[in-house]
Motif scaffolding. Structure first.
Motif, short mmCIF file in Angstrom:
data_model
loop_
_atom_site.label_atom_id
_atom_site.label_comp_id
_atom_site.label_asym_id
_atom_site.label_seq_id
_atom_site.Cartn_x
_atom_site.Cartn_y
_atom_site.Cartn_z
N ARG A 9 0.84 -1.20 0.00
CA ARG A 9 0.00 0.00 0.00
C ARG A 9 0.87 1.25 0.00
O ARG A 9 2.00 1.24 0.44
N GLU A 10 0.27 2.33 -0.47
CA GLU A 10 0.93 3.62 -0.50
C GLU A 10 -0.09 4.68 -0.11
O GLU A 10 -1.23 4.67 -0.58
N VAL A 11 0.31 5.59 0.76
CA VAL A 11 -0.60 6.65 1.19
C VAL A 11 -0.92 7.54 0.00
O VAL A 11 -0.02 8.12 -0.61
N ALA A 12 -2.19 7.64 -0.33
CA ALA A 12 -2.63 8.49 -1.43
C ALA A 12 -3.04 9.87 -0.91
O ALA A 12 -2.85 10.87 -1.59
N ALA A 13 -3.62 9.90 0.31
CA ALA A 13 -4.07 11.17 0.87
C ALA A 13 -4.32 11.01 2.36
O ALA A 13 -4.66 9.93 2.84
N THR A 14 -4.15 12.10 3.08
CA THR A 14 -4.59 12.18 4.47
C THR A 14 -5.60 13.32 4.54
O THR A 14 -5.52 14.28 3.76
N GLU A 15 -6.56 13.16 5.43
CA GLU A 15 -7.66 14.12 5.52
C GLU A 15 -8.27 14.40 4.14
O GLU A 15 -8.46 15.54 3.74
N ALA A 16 -8.56 13.31 3.45
CA ALA A 16 -9.12 13.40 2.09
C ALA A 16 -10.58 13.81 2.17
O ALA A 16 -11.39 13.18 2.84
N ARG A 17 -10.91 14.88 1.48
CA ARG A 17 -12.30 15.35 1.42
C ARG A 17 -13.03 14.54 0.35
O ARG A 17 -12.58 14.49 -0.80
N VAL A 18 -14.15 13.96 0.75
CA VAL A 18 -14.91 13.10 -0.15
C VAL A 18 -16.36 13.56 -0.17
O VAL A 18 -16.96 13.79 0.87
N SER A 19 -16.89 13.69 -1.37
CA SER A 19 -18.28 14.05 -1.55
C SER A 19 -18.88 13.06 -2.54
O SER A 19 -18.34 12.87 -3.63
N ALA A 20 -19.99 12.43 -2.15
CA ALA A 20 -20.63 11.45 -3.01
C ALA A 20 -22.05 11.22 -2.53
O ALA A 20 -22.40 11.58 -1.40
N THR A 21 -22.87 10.62 -3.37
CA THR A 21 -24.20 10.20 -2.96
C THR A 21 -24.12 8.71 -2.65
O THR A 21 -23.70 7.92 -3.49
N VAL A 22 -24.49 8.36 -1.43
CA VAL A 22 -24.40 6.98 -0.96
C VAL A 22 -25.80 6.52 -0.57
O VAL A 22 -26.42 7.12 0.31
N GLY A 23 -26.30 5.50 -1.25
CA GLY A 23 -27.64 5.02 -0.93
C GLY A 23 -28.71 6.08 -1.10
O GLY A 23 -29.67 6.12 -0.35
N GLY A 24 -28.50 6.98 -2.06
CA GLY A 24 -29.46 8.06 -2.30
C GLY A 24 -29.33 9.23 -1.35
O GLY A 24 -30.11 10.18 -1.41
N VAL A 25 -28.35 9.19 -0.45
CA VAL A 25 -28.16 10.24 0.54
C VAL A 25 -26.86 10.99 0.23
O VAL A 25 -25.80 10.37 0.11
N PRO A 26 -26.91 12.31 0.09
CA PRO A 26 -25.67 13.08 -0.14
C PRO A 26 -24.74 12.95 1.06
O PRO A 26 -25.19 13.01 2.21
N PHE A 27 -23.48 12.75 0.80
CA PHE A 27 -22.48 12.58 1.86
C PHE A 27 -21.29 13.47 1.59
O PHE A 27 -20.81 13.58 0.46
N PHE A 28 -20.81 14.11 2.65
CA PHE A 28 -19.54 14.82 2.60
C PHE A 28 -18.79 14.44 3.86
O PHE A 28 -19.35 14.48 4.96
N GLY A 29 -17.54 14.05 3.71
CA GLY A 29 -16.76 13.68 4.87
C GLY A 29 -15.29 13.88 4.63
O GLY A 29 -14.84 14.13 3.50
N ILE A 30 -14.54 13.79 5.70
CA ILE A 30 -13.09 13.87 5.63
C ILE A 30 -12.55 12.55 6.12
O ILE A 30 -12.73 12.17 7.27
N ILE A 31 -11.90 11.84 5.21
CA ILE A 31 -11.34 10.52 5.49
C ILE A 31 -9.94 10.72 6.05
O ILE A 31 -9.11 11.40 5.44
#
Length: 185
Positions: A9-31
């Motif tokens: 594995r290789e670190v691609a991002a820290t505190e990655a901001r993610v925005s997507a629709t999951v199960g019909g529900v808008p989601f925004f989070g920081i991974i």
């Protein structure tokens, strides 16, 4: 329950901001951490507290009866946002030498989270998503105590009245039907 093995594995991002629709529900989070691995993406959420509240998370019970949604939602959001089919989602506990807790998002786990999110979103939209008594040292829904000031007794009484309503069928199915678990309040 240890999470799936992750190799190369290789670190691609820290505190990655993610925005997507999951199960019909808008989601925004920081991974907390997103890794690329030889077989897909790895979503890691760091935890500094106790490991024990999360030990019931396994591939067979990925959401703990609808109570542990973070890993699944993060994994599904990352899969959607980055168009990735293979996702491992896990908790990494600081100060613990144990393996991370998590799972690979299989088709069965994806289907489970689709069901969980649908039940929750539909219930909220219809106004039928009730509070239920929390787990205490005496079990779920202690009918005679309020050890932490969270009105356990009152919640237990209210849940005892509401729990058999047929409209709550999908919710009771999601949480594992509590009808036999709660004593008369």
């Amino acid at each position: 329950a240890a999470g799936p093995a992750v190799t190369q594995r290789e670190v691609a991002a820290t505190e990655a901001r993610v925005s997507a629709t999951v199960g019909g529900v808008p989601f925004f989070g920081i991974i907390d951490r997103l890794d690329t691995a030889s077989d897909g993406l790895v979503v890691t959420d760091y935890k500094t507290g106790l490991r024990s509240p999360f030990e019931d998370i396994t591939p067979e019970t990925p959401d703990g009866g609808g109570e542990h949604l973070q890993l699944g939602i993060y994994g599904l959001a990352v899969g959607t946002a980055f168009n990735a089919a293979a996702i491992i989602s896990r908790y990494w506990f600081f100060g613990h030498r144990d393996e991370p807790i998590g799972y690979t998002l299989t088709p069965e786990i994806r289907a489970r989270f689709d069901k969980v999110l649908t039940v929750i979103a539909d219930g909220i939209e219809q106004g039928i998503f009730p509070a239920r008594p929390p787990e205490t040292e005496f079990g779920r829904g202690c009918p005679y105590c309020s050890p932490d000031g969270r009105f356990v007794k009152e919640r237990t009484s209210r849940w005892a009245v509401k729990r058999t309503d047929p409209i709550l069928g999908p919710y009771r199915d999601l949480i594992g039907d509590l009808i036999t678990e709660i004593t008369d309040a």
